[in-house]
Write a protein that holds these residues in place. Sequence first.
Motif, PDB file in Angstrom:
ATOM      1  N   HIS A  17      33.104  35.534  33.111  1.00  0.00           N
ATOM      2  CA  HIS A  17      32.274  34.602  33.875  1.00  0.00           C
ATOM      3  C   HIS A  17      33.071  33.395  34.377  1.00  0.00           C
ATOM      4  O   HIS A  17      32.790  32.869  35.451  1.00  0.00           O
ATOM      5  N   CYS A  18      34.096  32.968  33.634  1.00  0.00           N
ATOM      6  CA  CYS A  18      34.895  31.834  34.081  1.00  0.00           C
ATOM      7  C   CYS A  18      35.741  32.198  35.301  1.00  0.00           C
ATOM      8  O   CYS A  18      35.773  31.469  36.295  1.00  0.00           O
ATOM      9  N   SER A  21      33.550  32.697  38.410  1.00  0.00           N
ATOM     10  CA  SER A  21      33.088  31.418  38.958  1.00  0.00           C
ATOM     11  C   SER A  21      34.183  30.768  39.788  1.00  0.00           C
ATOM     12  O   SER A  21      33.937  30.233  40.876  1.00  0.00           O
ATOM     13  N   HIS A  24      34.598  32.604  43.067  1.00  0.00           N
ATOM     14  CA  HIS A  24      33.521  32.260  43.996  1.00  0.00           C
ATOM     15  C   HIS A  24      33.842  30.968  44.739  1.00  0.00           C
ATOM     16  O   HIS A  24      33.691  30.883  45.968  1.00  0.00           O
ATOM     17  N   LEU A  64      25.674  32.503  37.619  1.00  0.00           N
ATOM     18  CA  LEU A  64      26.892  31.923  38.162  1.00  0.00           C
ATOM     19  C   LEU A  64      26.598  31.367  39.557  1.00  0.00           C
ATOM     20  O   LEU A  64      25.543  31.642  40.138  1.00  0.00           O
ATOM     21  N   PRO A  65      27.491  30.573  40.119  1.00  0.00           N
ATOM     22  CA  PRO A  65      27.238  29.958  41.429  1.00  0.00           C
ATOM     23  C   PRO A  65      26.860  30.991  42.492  1.00  0.00           C
ATOM     24  O   PRO A  65      27.539  31.995  42.672  1.00  0.00           O
ATOM     25  N   GLY A 340      30.272  27.204  36.362  1.00  0.00           N
ATOM     26  CA  GLY A 340      30.299  26.804  37.764  1.00  0.00           C
ATOM     27  C   GLY A 340      30.770  25.376  37.956  1.00  0.00           C
ATOM     28  O   GLY A 340      31.520  25.077  38.899  1.00  0.00           O
TER      29      GLY A 340
END
Length: 374
Positions: A17-18, A21, A24, A64-65, A340
């Motif tokens: 997830h990091c 993000s 993105h 997430l964003p 995010g």
Amino acid sequence: MQSQTNNHGTIIVGAGHCGLSMAHELGKAGEDHVVLDSGPAPGSSWRSRWDSLQLFTPAAHDGLPGRRFPARRGDLPMAGAVADYLEAYAEAFGMPIRSSTTATGMDLGADGGFTVHTTDGIFTADRVVVATGVHQAPKIPAFADRISAGTTQLHSSEYRNPQLLPEGPVAVVGFGTSGAQIACELAASREVTLCGKPTAHVPDALIHFAPALYWLLVHRMLTRSTPAGRKVAKEVLAHGAPLIGLTVEDVDSAGVIRAGKIADVRDGVMVAQDGTAIEASTIIWATGYRPDFSWVHGLEVDEAGHPFHDRGISTRVPGLGFMGLPFQYGLTSGIIGGAGRDARYLARRLPHHAAPASPHASGPGANELAPDRD
């Protein structure tokens, strides 16, 4: 292994997830980048966790964003659903991910820039964001090798479900959220002792009855910009993340036997501080992880193994950033809903070419107490 060198503006190491993000934010800004990940697909590490693992943060704060989590706002998603979400997220934004590509070493060029050696060739970039977090190497106490050879030992990262464990009593060592969850699950079918001192507890009422207030507390108030956040940061870094989603009373109600911290091993058996011998056929070490940045050649780390940084930006190596560090900026830095904010900050502030950090920056986050203006 490919022989050619792959050149990019920014390399992101890790497609959890990091890393996603960060990808993105760079994609939105039109920045050239690539994401290197050792797994077969984005978020695949979530598929290796225990079967019943649930997030302790409601789905409303698990997105997430640019893409909400596909569940009812109050649901607590399972690990498999998180993996599905991360994979779909990367696909939806067309992220440039190189899966099954493990970073084996990274060198800093004499004139700046980075060279990342991988199992799929060499990659170079002006900037690198290490988004592997700190869950890299299971942390197991040194006294574990003195425990009887007839006792099965495994780290919480290796636990899947009760059916795969040998018969007999189980000792879970580590009274954080993971240890408590595993102990409660096992207590339904066998005798379980949970060893250790419980970490601080976030009130359940905040999560269930005032989710907006809960998020305001953990995401906005408990940051390194506030006195309360700085106090909690010291506690988290010293003793671990707070107990969320389960209370000591929940553990007692599940029939879990509680014991204090392990003080010694005698005749192959663990002994708690009060002198109680912990008889168990299986021991599950829910004792967390230790960071391992040894593959980043020449990186200076503190006594806990964490890199010196200011809100995830290295204070020692220009152009090097990190995501997922404990309390990188706030309590939520390591979880999905908080990634995010840190990614936005790094996307805006991580320099391509920067002067060496101030010699006065002497520790993690030496300059990180400035207010968050994002």
